[in-house]
Motif scaffolding. Structure first.
Motif, PDB file in Angstrom:
ATOM      1  N   THR A  90     -32.764  17.646 -25.358  1.00  0.00           N
ATOM      2  CA  THR A  90     -33.139  17.850 -23.960  1.00  0.00           C
ATOM      3  C   THR A  90     -33.241  16.511 -23.243  1.00  0.00           C
ATOM      4  OG1 THR A  90     -35.407  17.902 -24.723  1.00  0.00           O
ATOM      5  CG2 THR A  90     -34.368  20.021 -24.296  1.00  0.00           C
TER       6      THR A  90
ATOM      7  N   GLY B  78     -34.552  13.262 -21.577  1.00  0.00           N
ATOM      8  CA  GLY B  78     -35.698  12.426 -21.908  1.00  0.00           C
ATOM      9  C   GLY B  78     -35.961  12.296 -23.395  1.00  0.00           C
ATOM     10  N   ALA B  79     -35.075  12.882 -24.234  1.00  0.00           N
ATOM     11  CA  ALA B  79     -35.290  12.847 -25.680  1.00  0.00           C
ATOM     12  C   ALA B  79     -35.032  11.453 -26.260  1.00  0.00           C
ATOM     13  CB  ALA B  79     -34.380  13.873 -26.364  1.00  0.00           C
TER      14      ALA B  79
ATOM     15  N   TYR C  54     -41.091   1.226 -24.908  1.00  0.00           N
ATOM     16  CA  TYR C  54     -41.336   0.594 -23.606  1.00  0.00           C
ATOM     17  C   TYR C  54     -42.840   0.649 -23.411  1.00  0.00           C
ATOM     18  CZ  TYR C  54     -36.364   0.722 -22.509  1.00  0.00           C
ATOM     19  OH  TYR C  54     -35.012   0.520 -22.519  1.00  0.00           O
TER      20      TYR C  54
ATOM     21  N   LYS D 296     -31.736  10.025 -26.069  1.00  0.00           N
ATOM     22  CA  LYS D 296     -30.325   9.968 -26.479  1.00  0.00           C
ATOM     23  C   LYS D 296     -29.617   8.741 -25.918  1.00  0.00           C
ATOM     24  CE  LYS D 296     -29.382  13.826 -24.342  1.00  0.00           C
ATOM     25  NZ  LYS D 296     -30.658  14.151 -23.677  1.00  0.00           N
ATOM     26  N   SER D 297     -29.761   8.540 -24.593  1.00  0.00           N
ATOM     27  CA  SER D 297     -29.060   7.414 -23.966  1.00  0.00           C
ATOM     28  C   SER D 297     -29.554   6.094 -24.531  1.00  0.00           C
ATOM     29  CB  SER D 297     -29.267   7.433 -22.450  1.00  0.00           C
ATOM     30  OG  SER D 297     -28.663   8.569 -21.896  1.00  0.00           O
ATOM     31  N   THR D 298     -30.857   5.991 -24.713  1.00  0.00           N
ATOM     32  CA  THR D 298     -31.418   4.753 -25.249  1.00  0.00           C
ATOM     33  C   THR D 298     -30.852   4.476 -26.641  1.00  0.00           C
ATOM     34  OG1 THR D 298     -33.437   5.222 -24.011  1.00  0.00           O
ATOM     35  CG2 THR D 298     -33.572   3.531 -25.716  1.00  0.00           C
TER      36      THR D 298
HETATM   37  N1  LIG Z   1     -35.854   0.699 -19.161  1.00  0.00           N
HETATM   38  C1  LIG Z   1     -36.804   1.630 -19.380  1.00  0.00           C
HETATM   39  N2  LIG Z   1     -38.088   1.370 -19.141  1.00  0.00           N
HETATM   40  C2  LIG Z   1     -39.042   2.298 -19.342  1.00  0.00           C
HETATM   41  N3  LIG Z   1     -38.809   3.531 -19.791  1.00  0.00           N
HETATM   42  C3  LIG Z   1     -37.529   3.862 -20.046  1.00  0.00           C
HETATM   43  C4  LIG Z   1     -36.465   2.950 -19.862  1.00  0.00           C
HETATM   44  N4  LIG Z   1     -35.304   3.556 -20.208  1.00  0.00           N
HETATM   45  C5  LIG Z   1     -35.637   4.798 -20.573  1.00  0.00           C
HETATM   46  N5  LIG Z   1     -36.965   4.996 -20.499  1.00  0.00           N
HETATM   47  C6  LIG Z   1     -37.684   6.236 -20.852  1.00  0.00           C
HETATM   48  O1  LIG Z   1     -37.265   6.620 -22.108  1.00  0.00           O
HETATM   49  C7  LIG Z   1     -37.171   8.022 -22.206  1.00  0.00           C
HETATM   50  C8  LIG Z   1     -35.828   8.413 -22.801  1.00  0.00           C
HETATM   51  O2  LIG Z   1     -34.813   8.050 -21.889  1.00  0.00           O
HETATM   52  P1  LIG Z   1     -33.276   8.320 -22.191  1.00  0.00           P
HETATM   53  O3  LIG Z   1     -32.901   7.604 -23.426  1.00  0.00           O
HETATM   54  O4  LIG Z   1     -32.532   7.999 -20.977  1.00  0.00           O
HETATM   55  O5  LIG Z   1     -33.280   9.889 -22.445  1.00  0.00           O
HETATM   56  P2  LIG Z   1     -32.042  10.915 -22.445  1.00  0.00           P
HETATM   57  O6  LIG Z   1     -30.787  10.157 -22.360  1.00  0.00           O
HETATM   58  O7  LIG Z   1     -32.188  11.678 -23.727  1.00  0.00           O
HETATM   59  O8  LIG Z   1     -32.260  11.813 -21.282  1.00  0.00           O
HETATM   60  C9  LIG Z   1     -37.406   8.587 -20.830  1.00  0.00           C
HETATM   61  O9  LIG Z   1     -38.682   9.129 -20.785  1.00  0.00           O
HETATM   62  C10 LIG Z   1     -37.302   7.394 -19.948  1.00  0.00           C
HETATM   63  O10 LIG Z   1     -38.181   7.515 -18.878  1.00  0.00           O
END
Ligand SMILES: Nc1ncnc2c1ncn2[C@@H]1O[C@H](COP(=O)(O)OP(=O)(O)O)[C@@H](O)[C@H]1O
Ligand SMILES: [Mg+2]
Lengths: 401, 312
Positions: free
Chosen positions: B35, B37-38, B11, B40-42
């Motif tokens: 942890t 912000g790693a 991003y 994972k969800s993305t």
């Molecule tokens: N649509 C987006 N735009 C900008 N940054 C994003 C977006 N989605 C996630 N992030 C950033 O990507 C990082 C990882 O997010 P995420 O995958 O949700 O982590 P987790 O699920 O491991 O907690 C975070 O720092 C988050 O702020």
């Protein structure tokens, strides 16, 4: 302040005998009823349509037996208001009170008018209105306590409307000045009523047609959101008369230069500017509520819908709009109630509607003519509010029980 | 089988997922742990293309997911999120029927499937089918969320912290139920969590992520005995390591011949549970029984300790 014995005694002061329960609101209303019954005129008698009149107390406004009967019933309702606890009993009492004084004021008109005198006018006076207000307050309070569901409220509205229709169709009110004004212009009354409804509902429909997509656009494109809301907010602050004035010039120009516009009946004054003004006033509530409704759809619901493969369109129609619907309808309710009232102003620029009678009546100092325009307007707004509230409740599927 | 190949997501200048590759076998549960912000969800959301990767690709049974239309792909992949995202204006039955309806199943087939799933998740159809989500407890909502994701019999199920909003007591039971259902249906699962215990409880393999990178992808035992980086070792927890190890091995592997007095332990129990029993009853050894109750040997404290050391 608390001089009325209350149900719950203070701790430490055991009550040895049961105290009589007195309803606080009911006591105030009972006072109002007493004032209305014995100290305020029930009807006003005038020798003709525009001279000022003289008041008649209830005892003088009906034949002795009728007056006695009415007084007994009204006092009975007052007693119920003070003593009865069950909301259903209070509602029944209030309904009975209304069911007696409305026909009574009609009979009173026939009784007070000298036989064969066609110029004399009889109108309900302050005493009647206070009684009606008191009974309506008891009924409204009881209805609130009964917590009727949406269907219950619609049925209650239907019963009230049916009672009113029966009263008017039976001819019980024909001797009242209000109905004489109506009888003299029955045809134009219905024409203006239709025009009134067309102005109010038509402009509402147009506002929905434009406002829903505009609200959706504002929801989807954050950059548009503030521009739209601010633009419409400015329109909302223009007083209606000023808005009519602003519209006269461009519409007049349009009528003079575009044959099609003229053919459609668009002119600087008349129904067109009234319709457009109502439409413009309606936009903000529709647009703002559409945005608010779509904005409060939970993010995880949309995420799940996307994750399951609902297309944009499916998400909008199956998830976002159904969940936003109660809020959008709340906006439409505001618009409809507002338009039914505002449409009265249309008469000022020749737009027709029930306001025609209001302004004619003001011009002729004929208060009953004013009422002929005003009362149906109030009744329409009232009914629209109740019906839309019921619909909103019915659309809140699964939101609560 | 799903193959994740060199997936990256940025991003702006912020790298959120950095060149991640791993493979999940048919019918396996892969747990992505790390942890907050790693990334994972993305990573998970790139599998069903809720997020479009900047680089890399995902193959499902050899087919590149980029070649399948997005919505069609998502119809084939179950998706469960932390808040479940149940449709508040639809009944439990309607919620579960969402994807089958999108796929145009006929009404009888949908009704039968809804009933089957409610039974599977121990929700009495007569009682629950017509309820609305707000009338359910947290645990019931969670089961409906998973049932809805499984409705169209997807071969792959993605779960993002699916137990995250349950209280600890219900969470353990919900995890056991998921395991039982997964073993029965053979669904491949990729599950995201930040809870290490959950990862060890559920994962056939565990992917440890930190700062957008995949640090290690291995079986739970490998992760304990051969952590690839200090961070993995720290995440696994040095103090808990022996107990985690024991919970990965069953009594079967440390059983000795012979007899013992006392209440028998079932052969499929973990060594961790067996040790707990031995300590609780204050005994050096206990008999071992098979599923039918026949005594087949003994398990001793010494045996377990020996076994625990040899693993490490
Ligand atoms: N649509 C987006 N735009 C900008 N940054 C994003 C977006 N989605 C996630 N992030 C950033 O990507 C990082 C990882 O997010 P995420 O995958 O949700 O982590 P987790 O699920 O491991 O907690 C975070 O720092 C988050 O702020
Ligand atoms: Mg996350």
């Amino acid at each position: 302040m608390n001089t009325i014995p209350s149900r719950t005694a203070a701790p430490g002061t055991p009550t040895l005998r049961p105290t009589l329960h007195l309803d606080r609101l009911g006591s105030v209303i009972a006072g109002l009823i007493g004032l209305a019954l014995f100290l305020s005129p029930f009807v006003t008698y005038r020798a003709n349509r525009i001279v000022s009149g003289e008041g008649r107390l209830l005892v003088d406004a009906l034949p002795p037996a009728g007056a006695l009967g009415t007084i007994v019933v009204v006092l009975g309702v007052a007693l119920c208001a003070v003593l009865a606890r069950r909301p259903l009993i209070r509602l029944a009492a209030a309904s009975m009170g209304l069911g007696v004084i409305f026909p009574a004021v009609g009979f009173s008109a026939g009784f007070v008018t000298p036989a064969g005198n066609t110029f004399a006018r009889v109108s309900p006076a302050i005493g009647f209105w206070l009684l009606a207000l008191a009974f309506a307050l008891i009924a409204a309070d009881a209805l609130t306590r009964l917590r009727f569901g949406p269907w219950g409220r619609l049925v209650a509205l239907g019963i009230a409307a049916g009672g009113l229709a029966l009263l008017l169709l039976s001819g019980a009110w024909n001797d009242l000045s209000l109905m004489k004004e109506y009888a003299n212009r029955a045809e134009s009354f219905w024409r203006e009523a239709r025009q009134h409804l067309w102005l109010a509902f038509g402009s509402m429909a147009a506002a929905c047609l434009v406002g829903l997509p505009l609200g959706l656009a504002g929801h989807r494109i954050p950059a548009l959101r503030n521009a739209i809301l601010q633009g419409l907010g400015v329109v909302q602050t223009i007083p209606s008369i000023a808005l009519f004035g602003i519209l006269i010039a461009p519409l007049g120009y349009l009528a003079a230069n575009v044959p099609l516009a003229a053919a459609l009946g668009i002119r600087g004054i008349g129904a067109a500017p009234a319709f457009i003004a109502l439409f413009l006033y309606s936009l903000l509530p529709v647009v703002a509520n559409t945005m608010a409704g779509l904005g409060q759809v939970p993010a995880d619901v949309i995420e799940a819908a996307r994750g399951m493969g609902l297309s944009r369109r499916q998400r909008l129609f199956q998830v976002e709009l159904p969940l936003a619907l109660p809020v959008i309808l709340a906006g439409i309710r505001i618009v409809l109630v507002q338009n039914l009232g505002l449409a009265t102003i249309a008469a000022l620029i020749g737009g027709g509607g029930l306001g025609t009678f209001v302004f004619q009546g003001i011009g002729q100092s004929a208060i009953d003519l004013v009422l002929l325009g005003a009362l149906p307007t109030v009744a329409l707004s009232f009914a629209a509010a109740i019906i839309l509230d019921a619909i909103i409740d019915l659309t809140q599927r699964g939101a609560h029980d | 089988m799903i193959e994740i190949e060199h997936l990256s997501k940025r991003y702006g200048d912020n790298i959120v997922v950095d060149d991640v590759s791993f493979t999940v076998g048919e019918g396996e549960i892969a747990v992505v742990v790390g942890t907050s912000g790693a990334g994972k969800s993305t990573l998970l959301r790139m599998i069903n293309r809720l997020v479009t990767p900047n680089e890399g690709r995902v193959l499902i049974d050899g087919q590149d997911t980029a070649t399948i239309p997005e919505d069609e792909l998502r119809h084939r992949i179950g998706y469960v999120i932390q808040g479940y995202g149940l449709f508040p204006h639809r009944t439990v039955a309607e919620n579960i029927a969402t994807v089958p309806r999108l796929l145009g199943w006929d009404r009888r087939r949908i009704a039968a499937r809804v009933e089957e799933l409610l039974d599977l998740f121990q929700l009495d159809p007569g009682e629950f089918a017509q309820k609305f989500p707000h009338q359910l407890s947290g645990g019931q909502q969670q089961r409906v969320g998973v049932a809805r994701a499984l409705a169209a019999k997807p071969a792959l199920l993605l779960m993002d912290e699916p137990f995250g909003s349950l209280d600890p007591v219900i969470r353990g039971k919900a995890q056991d139920d998921l395991l039982a259902i997964q073993r029965r249906l053979g669904t491949t699962i990729v599950l995201v969590t930040h809870d290490m215990n959950e990862a060890f409880h559920l994962g056939d393999r565990i992917a440890v992520m930190d700062g957008a990178r995949l640090l290690q992808y291995a079986t739970p035992a490998d992760l304990l005995t051969h952590p690839a980086e200090p961070f993995v070792e720290q995440l696994v927890g040095t103090a808990e390591r022996p107990f985690r190890l024991l919970s990965l091995v069953t009594v079967q592997d440390a059983m000795e011949p012979g007899h013992a007095e006392g209440e028998p332990i079932i052969v499929s129990a973990t060594l961790r549970d067996a040790l707990a029993q031995l300590i609780w009853h204050g005994r050096q050894d206990l008999p071992v029984a098979d599923a039918s109750g026949t005594l087949i040997g003994r398990i001793s404290v010494d045996g377990i300790l020996k076994r625990g050391r040899s693993l490490a």
